[in-house]
Design an enzyme around this catalytic site. Structure first.
Site, PDB file in Angstrom:
ATOM      1  CE1 TYR A  62      -3.950   2.153   0.050  1.00  0.00           C
ATOM      2  CE2 TYR A  62      -2.710   3.419   1.652  1.00  0.00           C
ATOM      3  CZ  TYR A  62      -3.776   3.314   0.780  1.00  0.00           C
ATOM      4  OH  TYR A  62      -4.651   4.355   0.634  1.00  0.00           O
TER       5      TYR A  62
ATOM      6  CE1 TYR B 223       5.752 -13.411  -1.823  1.00  0.00           C
ATOM      7  CE2 TYR B 223       4.669 -13.163   0.311  1.00  0.00           C
ATOM      8  CZ  TYR B 223       4.625 -13.534  -1.017  1.00  0.00           C
ATOM      9  OH  TYR B 223       3.454 -14.026  -1.541  1.00  0.00           O
TER      10      TYR B 223
ATOM     11  NE  ARG C  79      -2.454 -10.975  -2.535  1.00  0.00           N
ATOM     12  CZ  ARG C  79      -3.206 -12.017  -2.113  1.00  0.00           C
ATOM     13  NH1 ARG C  79      -3.274 -13.116  -2.829  1.00  0.00           N
ATOM     14  NH2 ARG C  79      -3.878 -11.946  -0.994  1.00  0.00           N
TER      15      ARG C  79
ATOM     16  CE  LYS D 212       6.140 -16.867  -1.925  1.00  0.00           C
ATOM     17  NZ  LYS D 212       4.976 -16.946  -1.008  1.00  0.00           N
TER      18      LYS D 212
ATOM     19  CB  ILE E 279       7.424 -20.263  -0.737  1.00  0.00           C
ATOM     20  CG1 ILE E 279       8.815 -20.273  -0.072  1.00  0.00           C
ATOM     21  CG2 ILE E 279       6.334 -20.083   0.312  1.00  0.00           C
ATOM     22  CD1 ILE E 279       9.171 -19.013   0.675  1.00  0.00           C
TER      23      ILE E 279
END
Length: 293
Positions: free
Chosen positions: A107, A133, A138, A161, A203
């Site tokens: 965000y 990550y 997202r 990741k 993952i």
């Protein structure tokens, strides 16, 4: 330690939305039995964004308890606030957690320097090994290879990741980081290609319901047996694809419930139950992959 098939485990809940310890214990035992190499507890798939800090910590420590030292646990401790990420991580020091997965702050859309300072601050204030990550779909923010390379020089940042689906990222990062810096896929659909290009594992969301298959596929890939690894991957591809027809973890929770692995498919709002249309598609994928008849 963190190579091969690592599961991004779901957080099972009761019908009233409380953490379901019985189902969680059952899932952890399933992954131990089927040779998953590590468990990520309360990552995106574990609904980290809708658990409060008490629930977050409780779920991670419960997962650690059920693992009983038989499988390493990686805790999802990322946040869009640097202070919160440090706080979540520090609570787990000396707990037995083997590593933390720390997501790019969502965000806020920080600059690359902001990303560097965020992860540098976590690194300097905690002693648990950190896995970065990057999942711009997202978070709305992409951590570029140059920033990853810079962060890789910090002592307790041990890997990333990488969930962009951009396979060119592997070479861009790998050629400039230390030899033991882990580069792990965060995308089941391209994970095998990722490993063939030099990645260390995945993952995985799919591993929640196909732990043995994902474990075997990744083991074969790490042994450079990509012919047999691709046979398994081809079987799993319909599931890889169907599990992302709606926002993760909506489909994987429904599938785990359908397979009798958890007591129900309860999610926290604003996530809602899998739509009827997608249920039919996912059910067909499970049949095609021979998960159900």
């Amino acid at each position: 330690m963190f190579k091969g098939s690592i599961v991004a485990i779901i957080t099972p809940m009761t019908e009233k939305g409380k953490i379901c310890r019985n189902s969680l214990k059952k899932l952890v035992q399933y992954h131990i039995k089927n040779h998953t190499t590590a468990i990520v507890s309360v990552g995106t798939t574990g609904e980290s964004a809708t658990l409060n800090q008490e629930e977050h910590n409780y779920t991670i420590l419960s997962t650690l308890e059920f693992a009983d030292g038989k499988i390493p646990i990686i805790a999802g401790t990322g946040a869009n606030s640097t202070y919160e990420a440090i706080t979540l991580t520090k609570k787990l020091e000396n707990s037995g957690i083997r590593g933390c997965l720390s997501v790019v702050p969502y965000y806020n859309k920080p600059t690359q320097n902001g990303l560097y300072q965020h992860f540098k601050s976590i690194s300097e204030n905690t002693n648990i090994p950190q896995i970065l990550y990057n999942v711009p779909s997202r978070t709305g923010c992409d951590m570029l290879p140059e920033t990853v390379i810079k962060l890789s020089k910090l002592n307790n940042i041990i890997g990333i990741k990488e969930a962009t689906g951009d396979l060119t990222r592997i070479h861009q990062i790998k050629q400039y980081v230390k030899k033991n810096f882990l580069i792990i896929s965060g995308d089941d659909t391209t994970a095998l290609d990722f490993m063939q290009l030099g990645g260390d594992g995945v993952i995985s969301v799919t591993a929640n319901i196909a732990a043995q298959e994902m474990s075997q596929m990744c083991l074969l890939a790490l042994q450079n047996d990509f012919i047999n690894a691709r046979i398994i991957n081809k079987k799993l591809m319909p599931i890889h694809q169907a599990l992302f027809l709606e926002s993760n973890p909506i489909p994987i929770k429904w599938a785990a419930f359908k397979l009798g692995m958890i007591n129900n498919d309860t999610l926290r709002l604003p996530l809602t139950t899998l739509s009827y249309t997608t249920q039919k598609i996912l059910q067909k994928a499970l049949i095609k992959s021979k998960m159900i008849s």
